[in-house]
Design a protein around this motif. Structure first.
Motif, PDB file in Angstrom:
ATOM      1  N   VAL A   1       5.587   4.398 -15.915  1.00 48.86           N
ATOM      2  CA  VAL A   1       6.124   4.335 -14.595  1.00 48.86           C
ATOM      3  C   VAL A   1       5.363   3.533 -13.797  1.00 48.86           C
ATOM      4  CG1 VAL A   1       6.904   5.782 -12.745  1.00 48.86           C
ATOM      5  CG2 VAL A   1       7.339   6.565 -15.072  1.00 48.86           C
ATOM      6  N   ILE A   2       3.847   4.108 -13.739  1.00 51.51           N
ATOM      7  CA  ILE A   2       3.050   3.241 -12.846  1.00 51.51           C
ATOM      8  C   ILE A   2       2.936   1.784 -13.422  1.00 51.51           C
ATOM      9  CG2 ILE A   2       0.312   2.801 -12.558  1.00 51.51           C
ATOM     10  CD1 ILE A   2       0.145   6.067 -12.421  1.00 51.51           C
ATOM     11  N   ASN A   3       2.789   1.639 -14.544  1.00 54.48           N
ATOM     12  CA  ASN A   3       2.801   0.058 -14.952  1.00 54.48           C
ATOM     13  C   ASN A   3       3.906  -0.697 -14.415  1.00 54.48           C
ATOM     14  OD1 ASN A   3       0.267  -0.403 -15.974  1.00 54.48           O
ATOM     15  ND2 ASN A   3       1.046   0.568 -18.010  1.00 54.48           N
ATOM     16  N   TYR A   4       5.427  -0.123 -14.686  1.00 58.32           N
ATOM     17  CA  TYR A   4       6.472  -0.566 -14.455  1.00 58.32           C
ATOM     18  C   TYR A   4       6.664  -1.052 -12.709  1.00 58.32           C
ATOM     19  CZ  TYR A   4      11.622  -1.494 -13.694  1.00 58.32           C
ATOM     20  OH  TYR A   4      12.573  -2.129 -13.580  1.00 58.32           O
ATOM     21  N   TYR A   5       6.160   0.009 -12.012  1.00 53.11           N
ATOM     22  CA  TYR A   5       6.305  -0.204 -10.686  1.00 53.11           C
ATOM     23  C   TYR A   5       4.890  -0.956  -9.923  1.00 53.11           C
ATOM     24  CZ  TYR A   5      10.657   2.568 -10.826  1.00 53.11           C
ATOM     25  OH  TYR A   5      12.029   2.841 -10.868  1.00 53.11           O
ATOM     26  N   LEU A   6       4.048  -0.954 -10.327  1.00 55.61           N
ATOM     27  CA  LEU A   6       2.764  -1.384  -9.632  1.00 55.61           C
ATOM     28  C   LEU A   6       1.787  -2.420 -10.379  1.00 55.61           C
ATOM     29  CD1 LEU A   6       1.492   2.267  -8.631  1.00 55.61           C
ATOM     30  CD2 LEU A   6       2.664   0.440  -7.244  1.00 55.61           C
ATOM     31  N   LYS A   7       2.093  -2.703 -11.519  1.00 51.76           N
ATOM     32  CA  LYS A   7       1.566  -3.670 -12.516  1.00 51.76           C
ATOM     33  C   LYS A   7       1.157  -4.951 -11.665  1.00 51.76           C
ATOM     34  CE  LYS A   7      -1.155  -4.343 -16.331  1.00 51.76           C
ATOM     35  NZ  LYS A   7      -2.333  -3.697 -16.352  1.00 51.76           N
TER      36      LYS A   7
ATOM     37  N   MET B   1       0.788  -1.356  -0.009  1.00 45.75           N
ATOM     38  CA  MET B   1      -0.026   0.060   0.143  1.00 45.75           C
ATOM     39  C   MET B   1       0.744   1.322   0.055  1.00 45.75           C
ATOM     40  SD  MET B   1      -3.280   0.470  -0.152  1.00 45.75           S
ATOM     41  CE  MET B   1      -4.004  -0.877   0.516  1.00 45.75           C
ATOM     42  N   LYS B   2       1.888   1.095   0.690  1.00 48.13           N
ATOM     43  CA  LYS B   2       2.970   2.381   0.811  1.00 48.13           C
ATOM     44  C   LYS B   2       3.629   2.650  -0.507  1.00 48.13           C
ATOM     45  CE  LYS B   2       6.808   4.136   3.471  1.00 48.13           C
ATOM     46  NZ  LYS B   2       6.533   5.138   4.378  1.00 48.13           N
ATOM     47  N   LYS B   3       3.828   1.502  -1.116  1.00 49.25           N
ATOM     48  CA  LYS B   3       4.386   1.800  -2.464  1.00 49.25           C
ATOM     49  C   LYS B   3       3.474   2.349  -3.562  1.00 49.25           C
ATOM     50  CE  LYS B   3       6.474  -1.147  -6.159  1.00 49.25           C
ATOM     51  NZ  LYS B   3       6.813  -2.744  -6.355  1.00 49.25           N
ATOM     52  N   LEU B   4       2.142   1.816  -3.523  1.00 44.57           N
ATOM     53  CA  LEU B   4       1.218   2.617  -4.363  1.00 44.57           C
ATOM     54  C   LEU B   4       0.965   4.116  -3.987  1.00 44.57           C
ATOM     55  CD1 LEU B   4      -1.342   2.244  -6.334  1.00 44.57           C
ATOM     56  CD2 LEU B   4      -2.821   1.948  -4.164  1.00 44.57           C
ATOM     57  N   LYS B   5       1.128   4.223  -2.886  1.00 48.85           N
ATOM     58  CA  LYS B   5       0.830   5.947  -2.352  1.00 48.85           C
ATOM     59  C   LYS B   5       2.022   6.895  -2.897  1.00 48.85           C
ATOM     60  CE  LYS B   5      -2.072   5.546   1.984  1.00 48.85           C
ATOM     61  NZ  LYS B   5      -2.184   5.725   3.167  1.00 48.85           N
ATOM     62  N   ASN B   6       3.212   6.075  -2.510  1.00 50.20           N
ATOM     63  CA  ASN B   6       4.394   6.880  -2.961  1.00 50.20           C
ATOM     64  C   ASN B   6       4.765   7.064  -4.559  1.00 50.20           C
ATOM     65  OD1 ASN B   6       5.504   7.019  -0.436  1.00 50.20           O
ATOM     66  ND2 ASN B   6       6.699   5.162  -0.508  1.00 50.20           N
ATOM     67  N   ILE B   7       4.338   5.823  -5.399  1.00 46.55           N
ATOM     68  CA  ILE B   7       4.431   6.083  -6.720  1.00 46.55           C
ATOM     69  C   ILE B   7       3.328   7.062  -7.235  1.00 46.55           C
ATOM     70  CG2 ILE B   7       4.188   4.955  -8.814  1.00 46.55           C
ATOM     71  CD1 ILE B   7       6.878   4.076  -7.356  1.00 46.55           C
ATOM     72  N   LEU B   8       2.166   6.920  -6.643  1.00 46.15           N
ATOM     73  CA  LEU B   8       1.207   7.803  -7.051  1.00 46.15           C
ATOM     74  C   LEU B   8       1.342   9.215  -6.735  1.00 46.15           C
ATOM     75  CD1 LEU B   8      -2.068   5.619  -6.688  1.00 46.15           C
ATOM     76  CD2 LEU B   8      -0.893   6.258  -8.808  1.00 46.15           C
ATOM     77  N   PHE B   9       1.990   9.680  -5.615  1.00 42.31           N
ATOM     78  CA  PHE B   9       2.414  10.825  -5.055  1.00 42.31           C
ATOM     79  C   PHE B   9       3.426  11.470  -5.936  1.00 42.31           C
ATOM     80  CE2 PHE B   9       4.910  13.851  -2.469  1.00 42.31           C
ATOM     81  CZ  PHE B   9       3.806  14.732  -2.199  1.00 42.31           C
ATOM     82  N   ILE B  10       4.551  10.524  -6.536  1.00 36.24           N
ATOM     83  CA  ILE B  10       5.585  11.186  -7.218  1.00 36.24           C
ATOM     84  C   ILE B  10       4.894  11.430  -8.647  1.00 36.24           C
ATOM     85  CG2 ILE B  10       7.480  10.464  -8.739  1.00 36.24           C
ATOM     86  CD1 ILE B  10       8.344   8.539  -6.053  1.00 36.24           C
TER      87      ILE B  10
END
Length: 164
Positions: free
Chosen positions: A62-68, A1-10
């Motif tokens: 970027v979203i796909n790479y880190y969160l998919k 969940m923290k990763k999702l928040k961080n990537i989306l905040f960036i």
């Protein structure tokens, strides 16, 4: 969940910066017609869709790479987020200016940032929900096609009128 928040905040910060730059891109390139397809060519409400639509879309890889892997529906969630943020702009603009009877430039500017926040909040909540999302990319593709077509060939409607 923290990763999702961080990537989306960036991504939100990325979209703030790139969207702000995007506003001036057409003039900075000597009013290049190809750039005008994806960047605002005038001060109409319609042209400002491009501020939320295209710069934000550039963050999708970027979203796909880190969160998919952790969030399989992240691409569709992001597409729906972009659609919500883009749709917010005219709805908000015509609501507030219709109530007041005039527009306020700082509110117009701030509405872009609110639209970006909405984009990433919708993305976050849809991705977090774990629901299987469909058709977001299709709706976004149709929206992009409409924006491109209507950039240079549009009906005589208020949304396309250049604001003074």
């Amino acid at each position: 969940m923290k990763k999702l928040k961080n990537i989306l905040f960036i991504g939100l910060l990325f979209s703030f910066v790139l969207g702000t730059i995007w506003h001036f891109l057409y003039n900075w390139t000597g009013q290049n017609q190809l750039v005008g397809i994806i960047a605002p060519i005038d001060e109409s409400v319609f042209q400002h869709f491009k501020l939320t639509l295209f710069p934000t879309l550039l963050y999708l890889p970027v979203i796909n790479y880190y969160l998919k892997k952790d969030y399989p529906a992240i691409s569709q969630a992001f597409c729906y987020g972009i659609l919500c943020g883009t749709g917010f702009l005219p709805i908000f603009h015509y609501t507030y200016s219709g109530i007041l009877g005039f527009r306020i430039e700082i509110i117009d500017i701030l509405s872009f940032y609110v639209a970006e926040i909405l984009t990433f909040l919708v993305t976050y909540h849809l991705a977090k929900s774990g629901r299987q999302l469909k058709n977001g990319s299709k709706w976004l593709f149709l929206t992009i096609c409409a924006v491109i077509i209507l950039t240079y060939k549009h009906p005589d409607l208020a949304i396309f009128a250049v604001r003074q």
